[in-house]
Each structure stands twice: as structure tokens, then as C-alpha cells.
Design a protein around this motif. Structure first.
Motif, PDB file in Angstrom:
ATOM      1  N   ASP A 196      59.140 116.964  35.158  1.00  0.00           N
ATOM      2  CA  ASP A 196      58.341 117.329  36.329  1.00  0.00           C
ATOM      3  C   ASP A 196      58.170 116.124  37.253  1.00  0.00           C
ATOM      4  O   ASP A 196      58.353 114.983  36.819  1.00  0.00           O
ATOM      5  N   PRO A 197      57.770 116.353  38.495  1.00  0.00           N
ATOM      6  CA  PRO A 197      57.344 115.227  39.331  1.00  0.00           C
ATOM      7  C   PRO A 197      56.119 114.548  38.717  1.00  0.00           C
ATOM      8  O   PRO A 197      55.511 115.058  37.768  1.00  0.00           O
ATOM      9  N   GLY A 198      55.751 113.399  39.255  1.00  0.00           N
ATOM     10  CA  GLY A 198      54.604 112.668  38.741  1.00  0.00           C
ATOM     11  C   GLY A 198      53.290 113.354  39.075  1.00  0.00           C
ATOM     12  O   GLY A 198      53.112 113.866  40.190  1.00  0.00           O
ATOM     13  N   LEU A 199      52.362 113.375  38.110  1.00  0.00           N
ATOM     14  CA  LEU A 199      51.027 113.940  38.313  1.00  0.00           C
ATOM     15  C   LEU A 199      50.089 112.779  38.653  1.00  0.00           C
ATOM     16  O   LEU A 199      49.601 112.073  37.775  1.00  0.00           O
ATOM     17  N   ILE A 200      49.835 112.579  39.930  1.00  0.00           N
ATOM     18  CA  ILE A 200      49.124 111.403  40.421  1.00  0.00           C
ATOM     19  C   ILE A 200      47.622 111.541  40.130  1.00  0.00           C
ATOM     20  O   ILE A 200      47.000 112.527  40.538  1.00  0.00           O
ATOM     21  N   MET A 222      44.579 121.657  50.662  1.00  0.00           N
ATOM     22  CA  MET A 222      45.652 122.477  51.217  1.00  0.00           C
ATOM     23  C   MET A 222      46.637 121.640  52.026  1.00  0.00           C
ATOM     24  O   MET A 222      47.850 121.873  52.001  1.00  0.00           O
ATOM     25  N   ALA A 223      46.145 120.657  52.744  1.00  0.00           N
ATOM     26  CA  ALA A 223      47.013 119.823  53.574  1.00  0.00           C
ATOM     27  C   ALA A 223      48.014 119.045  52.719  1.00  0.00           C
ATOM     28  O   ALA A 223      49.136 118.770  53.169  1.00  0.00           O
ATOM     29  N   PHE A 224      47.640 118.698  51.492  1.00  0.00           N
ATOM     30  CA  PHE A 224      48.546 117.946  50.618  1.00  0.00           C
ATOM     31  C   PHE A 224      49.659 118.824  50.035  1.00  0.00           C
ATOM     32  O   PHE A 224      50.635 118.289  49.496  1.00  0.00           O
ATOM     33  N   LEU A 225      49.537 120.135  50.140  1.00  0.00           N
ATOM     34  CA  LEU A 225      50.555 121.027  49.578  1.00  0.00           C
ATOM     35  C   LEU A 225      51.889 120.913  50.300  1.00  0.00           C
ATOM     36  O   LEU A 225      52.931 121.305  49.754  1.00  0.00           O
ATOM     37  N   THR A 226      51.881 120.380  51.518  1.00  0.00           N
ATOM     38  CA  THR A 226      53.119 120.226  52.286  1.00  0.00           C
ATOM     39  C   THR A 226      53.454 118.748  52.514  1.00  0.00           C
ATOM     40  O   THR A 226      54.227 118.421  53.413  1.00  0.00           O
ATOM     41  N   ASP A 227      52.888 117.865  51.712  1.00  0.00           N
ATOM     42  CA  ASP A 227      53.154 116.435  51.850  1.00  0.00           C
ATOM     43  C   ASP A 227      54.642 116.151  51.639  1.00  0.00           C
ATOM     44  O   ASP A 227      55.334 116.858  50.896  1.00  0.00           O
ATOM     45  N   ARG A 228      55.145 115.093  52.256  1.00  0.00           N
ATOM     46  CA  ARG A 228      56.552 114.730  52.121  1.00  0.00           C
ATOM     47  C   ARG A 228      56.879 114.215  50.727  1.00  0.00           C
ATOM     48  O   ARG A 228      58.029 114.290  50.285  1.00  0.00           O
ATOM     49  N   ASP A 229      55.888 113.682  50.024  1.00  0.00           N
ATOM     50  CA  ASP A 229      56.103 113.113  48.695  1.00  0.00           C
ATOM     51  C   ASP A 229      56.068 114.228  47.645  1.00  0.00           C
ATOM     52  O   ASP A 229      55.051 114.915  47.503  1.00  0.00           O
ATOM     53  N   ASP A 231      55.749 114.091  44.478  1.00  0.00           N
ATOM     54  CA  ASP A 231      54.711 113.867  43.474  1.00  0.00           C
ATOM     55  C   ASP A 231      53.348 114.330  43.986  1.00  0.00           C
ATOM     56  O   ASP A 231      52.559 114.921  43.237  1.00  0.00           O
ATOM     57  N   ILE A 232      53.077 114.079  45.263  1.00  0.00           N
ATOM     58  CA  ILE A 232      51.815 114.518  45.863  1.00  0.00           C
ATOM     59  C   ILE A 232      51.774 116.049  45.935  1.00  0.00           C
ATOM     60  O   ILE A 232      50.748 116.668  45.601  1.00  0.00           O
ATOM     61  N   ARG A 233      52.869 116.665  46.373  1.00  0.00           N
ATOM     62  CA  ARG A 233      52.899 118.137  46.436  1.00  0.00           C
ATOM     63  C   ARG A 233      52.672 118.742  45.051  1.00  0.00           C
ATOM     64  O   ARG A 233      51.915 119.707  44.894  1.00  0.00           O
ATOM     65  N   PHE A 234      53.332 118.187  44.055  1.00  0.00           N
ATOM     66  CA  PHE A 234      53.193 118.691  42.689  1.00  0.00           C
ATOM     67  C   PHE A 234      51.758 118.564  42.208  1.00  0.00           C
ATOM     68  O   PHE A 234      51.197 119.491  41.606  1.00  0.00           O
ATOM     69  N   THR A 235      51.148 117.406  42.488  1.00  0.00           N
ATOM     70  CA  THR A 235      49.771 117.173  42.054  1.00  0.00           C
ATOM     71  C   THR A 235      48.805 118.110  42.763  1.00  0.00           C
ATOM     72  O   THR A 235      47.884 118.665  42.131  1.00  0.00           O
TER      73      THR A 235
END
Length: 259
Positions: A196-200, A222-229, A231-235
Motif C-alpha cells: 500500500d502507499p504510506g499511511l502518514i 475532503m480536500a486531502f482526498l485529491t492531493d497530488r501525493d 501517500d496523503i490521498r491514501f491516508t
């Protein structure tokens, strides 16, 4: 009388930790100039331990080493001029005998760019960076070296882990992290987390930097759900799933942290 033969000693269950020093991060434009390794094996007592002496090989990358990467690992063009080519030496390191259960590296996504399935015989990988995020979320940072000095792994020889950013010392340090991870969680669990991606553990940037994800209001999350990273989206998606399952919003209490 029939001759007696000694029963062969069983081969250990082993995981090989590797580290690469390269000319850059994007093969085939960039190549490997050093590979280091250190093994971790399952002992008869059921505990994982550092196994063997490890080692390293210089590799001819087939191109000049840029000054920006020489400044990191200090490997010079003349050091690797007579070294073997990557495809002539990689398999013997990546697919050793006795056969390893998996390969491991800190931020293994980088090593996997160069260590292709053809060279590793489709080995499973453990990313000690991703696993550290899960097992040791309170660490002030998750780099190989910060984890080293924050955790102070038992048995590590300080000088063998130096200099940083050379292949064997970095593999040696990573192997101690892996040893302790395997003694906390199963091999299968570490492999699953690594896929999986990293769980930050905490928000990385912005006005909420340093907060737990559970502290964010719904709109911010909600804004982080479309982050470019990724790992951030996954978290962010992981936190949304937690809330959908009835998880509370807000900073965890001292009592909850003990549960």
C-alpha cells in the motif's frame, strides 16, 4: 556397518536488506553505482536477528556520475571505472543462496525501479519506511538515520553504520529496523503494508501541520482526498473509512491511546 552421515543443517529463513547508490532516480537514464546488503534471519528461538556480515559492490553505471549525486554518496567516476556492470552482478546479490523470503529496503519504491522482477525472480518486498509509519508513528521523522538515533536499536555497532549514504552502512542500519519490525509484526503483515502507499501519521503541511488526521474537520479532510501525493490521498481515504465505520472525530484522549 552402514556409514553414518551428518544431517545437513537446515538453511535459515532469511530476508535480504539492500541499499543502492545511483547516478539519479530515473532509470534507464540513471544507473546503479553501488549495491549493499545485510541479511536478517529467523533464529531457532523464533526471533529474527542480524545474520552474516553483509557486504557491498561498486557497479559501473555506464555513465558519468553527476556532481549533485557525488555530493551525496561521494562515489567518483574513477572508483567505478573498472567495476562490473549492473546486469552482470545484480542477480547474485538480489537472489542469493539460500533463497531469501523477501527483499527489503528503506523507501523500497526507489530500489524497485532498478531491481526489476527479472533480476529478483519476482521477489516480495518490504518497505521499512512504510512499516515504520505503522509501527512507530511517534517518531519525529521516518528517515533511516532519524529512526536510528530515535530508536537506538540494540546491538548496532555505531561505526558499521557509517558513513551514511553509502550502500553497506545504510543497508546495515535498515536491517536493524527490519529485525525489530519482524519481532513486532508478522512477515505477511509487513509485506501487506508495503504494498500500500504510506499511511502518514500526521498532517505534513499547511495550517494543520502536525495534527493527527482525526483532528481535521470534514471539509479539510475532503480536500486531502485529491492531493497530488499518493501517500496523503491514501491516508485521507483511510481516515474517511475510519469515520464511516463509527470512529470519532477529534484528538485521541490519553485513555484511548492506551487501548
Amino acid at each position: 556397518m552402514a556409514p553414518s552421515y551428518a544431517k545437513p543443517k537446515p538453511q535459515p529463513q532469511m530476508i535480504r536488506v539492500i541499499d543502492l547508490e545511483t547516478t539519479g532516480s530515473a532509470p534507464p537514464a540513471h544507473g546503479v553505482c553501488e549495491i549493499g546488503w545485510q541479511d536478517v534471519a529467523l533464529g531457532e528461538d523464533g526471533r529474527w536477528e542480524i545474520y552474516g556480515e553483509g557486504g557491498s559492490l561498486l557497479v559501473n553505471p555506464g555513465r558519468l556520475i553527476p556532481p549533485v549525486t557525488q555530493a551525496i554518496h561521494h562515489i567518483l567516476d574513477e572508483h567505478v571505472a573498472d567495476a562490473p556492470w549492473w546486469h552482470d552482478c545484480a542477480r547474485q546479490v538480489l537472489d542469493p543462496w539460500p533463497r531469501r523470503l523477501a527483499l527489503a529496503a528503506h523507501r523500497a519504491d526507489f530500489e524497485q525501479k532498478f531491481c526489476t522482477p527479472a533480476l529478483t525472480r519476482d521477489a516480495e518486498w518490504i518497505c521499512t519506511w512504510k512499516c515504520a509509519l505503522r509501527l512507530w508513528p511517534d517518531s519525529p521523522s521516518f528517515s533511516n538515520q532519524v529512526l536510528r538515533y530515535w530508536r537506538k536499536p540494540v546491538g548496532m555497532e555505531h561505526e558499521r553504520g557509517l558513513p551514511a549514504h553509502r550502500a553497506f552502512p545504510d543497508a546495515y542500519v535498515t536491517a536493524f529496523h527490519l529485525r525489530d519490525m519482524l519481532n513486532e509484526a508478522s512477515l505477511a503483515q509487513l509485506i501487506e503494508w508495503s504494498r500500500d502507499p504510506g499511511l502518514i501519521p500526521r498532517v505534513r503541511y499547511g495550517p494543520d501541520r502536525g495534527k493527527e488526521w482525526s483532528e481535521l474537520d470534514h471539509e479539510t479532510l475532503m480536500a486531502f482526498l485529491t492531493d497530488r501525493d499518493p501517500d496523503i490521498r491514501f491516508t485521507a481515504n483511510h481516515e474517511m473509512d475510519r469515520r464511516s465505520g463509527g470512529g470519532r472525530v477529534g484528538k485521541a484522549s490519553a485513555q484511548e491511546l492506551l487501548l
